[in-house]
Design a protein around this motif. Structure first.
Motif, PDB file in Angstrom:
ATOM      1  N   MET A   1     -12.359  40.313  -6.865  1.00 40.83           N
ATOM      2  CA  MET A   1     -10.811  40.748  -7.054  1.00 40.83           C
ATOM      3  C   MET A   1      -9.837  40.000  -6.349  1.00 40.83           C
ATOM      4  N   ILE A   2      -8.451  40.174  -6.833  1.00 41.12           N
ATOM      5  CA  ILE A   2      -7.623  39.060  -6.430  1.00 41.12           C
ATOM      6  C   ILE A   2      -6.169  40.002  -5.890  1.00 41.12           C
ATOM      7  N   VAL A   3      -5.704  39.661  -4.794  1.00 37.64           N
ATOM      8  CA  VAL A   3      -4.571  40.188  -4.151  1.00 37.64           C
ATOM      9  C   VAL A   3      -3.585  39.205  -3.992  1.00 37.64           C
ATOM     10  N   CYS A   4      -2.058  39.533  -4.163  1.00 36.50           N
ATOM     11  CA  CYS A   4      -1.289  38.583  -3.655  1.00 36.50           C
ATOM     12  C   CYS A   4      -1.018  38.847  -2.420  1.00 36.50           C
ATOM     13  N   VAL A   5      -1.019  37.935  -1.480  1.00 35.98           N
ATOM     14  CA  VAL A   5      -0.848  37.919  -0.068  1.00 35.98           C
ATOM     15  C   VAL A   5       0.356  36.949   0.623  1.00 35.98           C
ATOM     16  N   THR A   6       1.209  36.612  -0.448  1.00 38.87           N
ATOM     17  CA  THR A   6       2.228  35.584  -0.217  1.00 38.87           C
ATOM     18  C   THR A   6       3.113  36.135   0.998  1.00 38.87           C
ATOM     19  N   LYS A   7       3.223  37.308   1.428  1.00 39.55           N
ATOM     20  CA  LYS A   7       4.088  37.947   2.515  1.00 39.55           C
ATOM     21  C   LYS A   7       3.312  38.060   3.577  1.00 39.55           C
ATOM     22  N   SER A   8       1.927  37.715   3.722  1.00 38.25           N
ATOM     23  CA  SER A   8       1.141  37.897   4.890  1.00 38.25           C
ATOM     24  C   SER A   8       0.831  36.740   5.794  1.00 38.25           C
ATOM     25  N   PRO A   9       1.593  36.817   7.067  1.00 45.13           N
ATOM     26  CA  PRO A   9       1.631  35.618   7.965  1.00 45.13           C
ATOM     27  C   PRO A   9       0.176  35.292   8.380  1.00 45.13           C
ATOM     28  N   GLU A  10      -0.787  36.495   8.067  1.00 43.25           N
ATOM     29  CA  GLU A  10      -2.146  36.321   8.799  1.00 43.25           C
ATOM     30  C   GLU A  10      -2.818  35.402   7.525  1.00 43.25           C
ATOM     31  N   ALA A  11      -2.545  35.502   6.310  1.00 34.56           N
ATOM     32  CA  ALA A  11      -3.108  35.081   5.202  1.00 34.56           C
ATOM     33  C   ALA A  11      -2.773  33.386   5.246  1.00 34.56           C
ATOM     34  N   LEU A  12      -1.460  33.054   5.660  1.00 34.67           N
ATOM     35  CA  LEU A  12      -1.036  31.810   5.982  1.00 34.67           C
ATOM     36  C   LEU A  12      -1.662  31.132   7.047  1.00 34.67           C
ATOM     37  N   ALA A  13      -1.962  31.925   8.129  1.00 30.65           N
ATOM     38  CA  ALA A  13      -2.618  31.413   9.156  1.00 30.65           C
ATOM     39  C   ALA A  13      -4.104  31.114   8.935  1.00 30.65           C
ATOM     40  N   ARG A  14      -4.630  31.685   7.986  1.00 33.09           N
ATOM     41  CA  ARG A  14      -6.102  31.682   7.516  1.00 33.09           C
ATOM     42  C   ARG A  14      -6.120  30.277   6.884  1.00 33.09           C
ATOM     43  N   LEU A  15      -5.145  29.661   6.439  1.00 28.76           N
ATOM     44  CA  LEU A  15      -5.130  28.437   5.460  1.00 28.76           C
ATOM     45  C   LEU A  15      -4.892  27.215   6.396  1.00 28.76           C
ATOM     46  N   LYS A  16      -4.445  27.381   7.766  1.00 32.24           N
ATOM     47  CA  LYS A  16      -4.345  26.200   8.580  1.00 32.24           C
ATOM     48  C   LYS A  16      -5.452  25.367   8.781  1.00 32.24           C
ATOM     49  N   THR A  51      -8.866  32.778   0.752  1.00 30.20           N
ATOM     50  CA  THR A  51      -7.642  32.558   0.535  1.00 30.20           C
ATOM     51  C   THR A  51      -7.124  31.376   0.130  1.00 30.20           C
ATOM     52  N   VAL A  52      -6.086  31.332  -0.905  1.00 27.15           N
ATOM     53  CA  VAL A  52      -5.887  29.888  -1.610  1.00 27.15           C
ATOM     54  C   VAL A  52      -4.117  30.138  -1.887  1.00 27.15           C
ATOM     55  N   ALA A  53      -3.817  29.111  -1.459  1.00 27.80           N
ATOM     56  CA  ALA A  53      -2.535  28.567  -1.823  1.00 27.80           C
ATOM     57  C   ALA A  53      -2.233  27.842  -3.068  1.00 27.80           C
ATOM     58  N   GLY A  54      -1.269  28.075  -4.123  1.00 27.36           N
ATOM     59  CA  GLY A  54      -1.238  27.430  -5.364  1.00 27.36           C
ATOM     60  C   GLY A  54       0.127  27.797  -5.878  1.00 27.36           C
ATOM     61  N   GLN A  55       0.481  26.908  -6.976  1.00 28.13           N
ATOM     62  CA  GLN A  55       1.493  26.914  -7.671  1.00 28.13           C
ATOM     63  C   GLN A  55       1.048  26.093  -9.136  1.00 28.13           C
ATOM     64  N   ILE A  56       1.768  26.632 -10.077  1.00 28.42           N
ATOM     65  CA  ILE A  56       1.681  26.182 -11.473  1.00 28.42           C
ATOM     66  C   ILE A  56       2.453  24.875 -11.463  1.00 28.42           C
ATOM     67  N   ILE A  57       1.857  23.660 -12.135  1.00 24.66           N
ATOM     68  CA  ILE A  57       2.428  22.707 -12.297  1.00 24.66           C
ATOM     69  C   ILE A  57       2.080  22.067 -13.405  1.00 24.66           C
ATOM     70  N   GLY A  58       3.025  22.458 -14.614  1.00 27.43           N
ATOM     71  CA  GLY A  58       2.859  21.906 -15.774  1.00 27.43           C
ATOM     72  C   GLY A  58       1.742  23.043 -16.283  1.00 27.43           C
ATOM     73  N   GLU A  59       0.677  22.376 -16.849  1.00 31.27           N
ATOM     74  CA  GLU A  59      -0.611  23.210 -17.547  1.00 31.27           C
ATOM     75  C   GLU A  59      -1.577  23.467 -16.576  1.00 31.27           C
ATOM     76  N   SER A  60      -1.378  23.075 -15.367  1.00 26.08           N
ATOM     77  CA  SER A  60      -2.415  23.243 -14.394  1.00 26.08           C
ATOM     78  C   SER A  60      -2.217  24.379 -13.054  1.00 26.08           C
ATOM     79  N   TYR A  61      -3.108  24.880 -12.534  1.00 26.06           N
ATOM     80  CA  TYR A  61      -2.788  25.448 -11.361  1.00 26.06           C
ATOM     81  C   TYR A  61      -3.230  24.770 -10.249  1.00 26.06           C
ATOM     82  N   TYR A  62      -2.014  24.090  -9.244  1.00 27.52           N
ATOM     83  CA  TYR A  62      -2.509  23.233  -8.369  1.00 27.52           C
ATOM     84  C   TYR A  62      -2.761  23.714  -7.004  1.00 27.52           C
TER      85      TYR A  62
END
Length: 123
Positions: A1-16, A51-62
């Motif tokens: 399952m995938i959930v968008c957590v962009t607005k979650s400060p906890e998700a950002l903290a997990r990526l540190k 937890t993943v942080a990413g963006q679309i760049i061209g034809e790739s998910y970076y």
């Protein structure tokens, strides 16, 4: 399952932890999330919780960063979502040779850079 957590400060903290070799990049990630160019997602399933942080760049998910348990299984799940939106690959850079070795099971191609390794995986 995938959930968008962009607005979650906890998700950002997990990526540190993923930025321990490059803390300045974590500051850049936070700024990119604020502008909306980078999104955060939580992927969970049997054997993974990442937890993943990413963006679309061209034809790739970076991938800016990944943290959690079961990274290989989680990335396999992410592959399906990336493929379904019409992208052709997932890419990332890592400072950690051990991570590059770990994700070889995903049929990644590697390109050694000065301090990092660029990874690309066809989806």
């Amino acid at each position: 399952m995938i959930v968008c957590v962009t607005k979650s400060p906890e998700a950002l903290a997990r990526l540190k932890v993923a930025f321990r070799a490059c803390p300045q990049d974590f500051e850049e990630l936070k700024a990119e999330v604020q502008t909306g160019r980078v999104s955060l997602y939580q992927l969970t399933g049997e054997g993974y919780d990442i937890t993943v942080a990413g963006q679309i760049i061209g034809e790739s998910y970076y991938l800016w960063g990944v943290s959690g348990v079961g990274v290989v299984k989680g990335i396999k799940e992410l592959t399906e979502y990336v493929k379904n939106v019409g992208l052709t690959s997932i890419s990332a850079e890592t400072y950690f040779p051990a991570l590059a070795r770990l994700v070889k099971r995903l049929n990644t191609t590697e390109k050694a850079l000065t301090k990092t390794t660029h990874l690309t995986m066809r989806v």
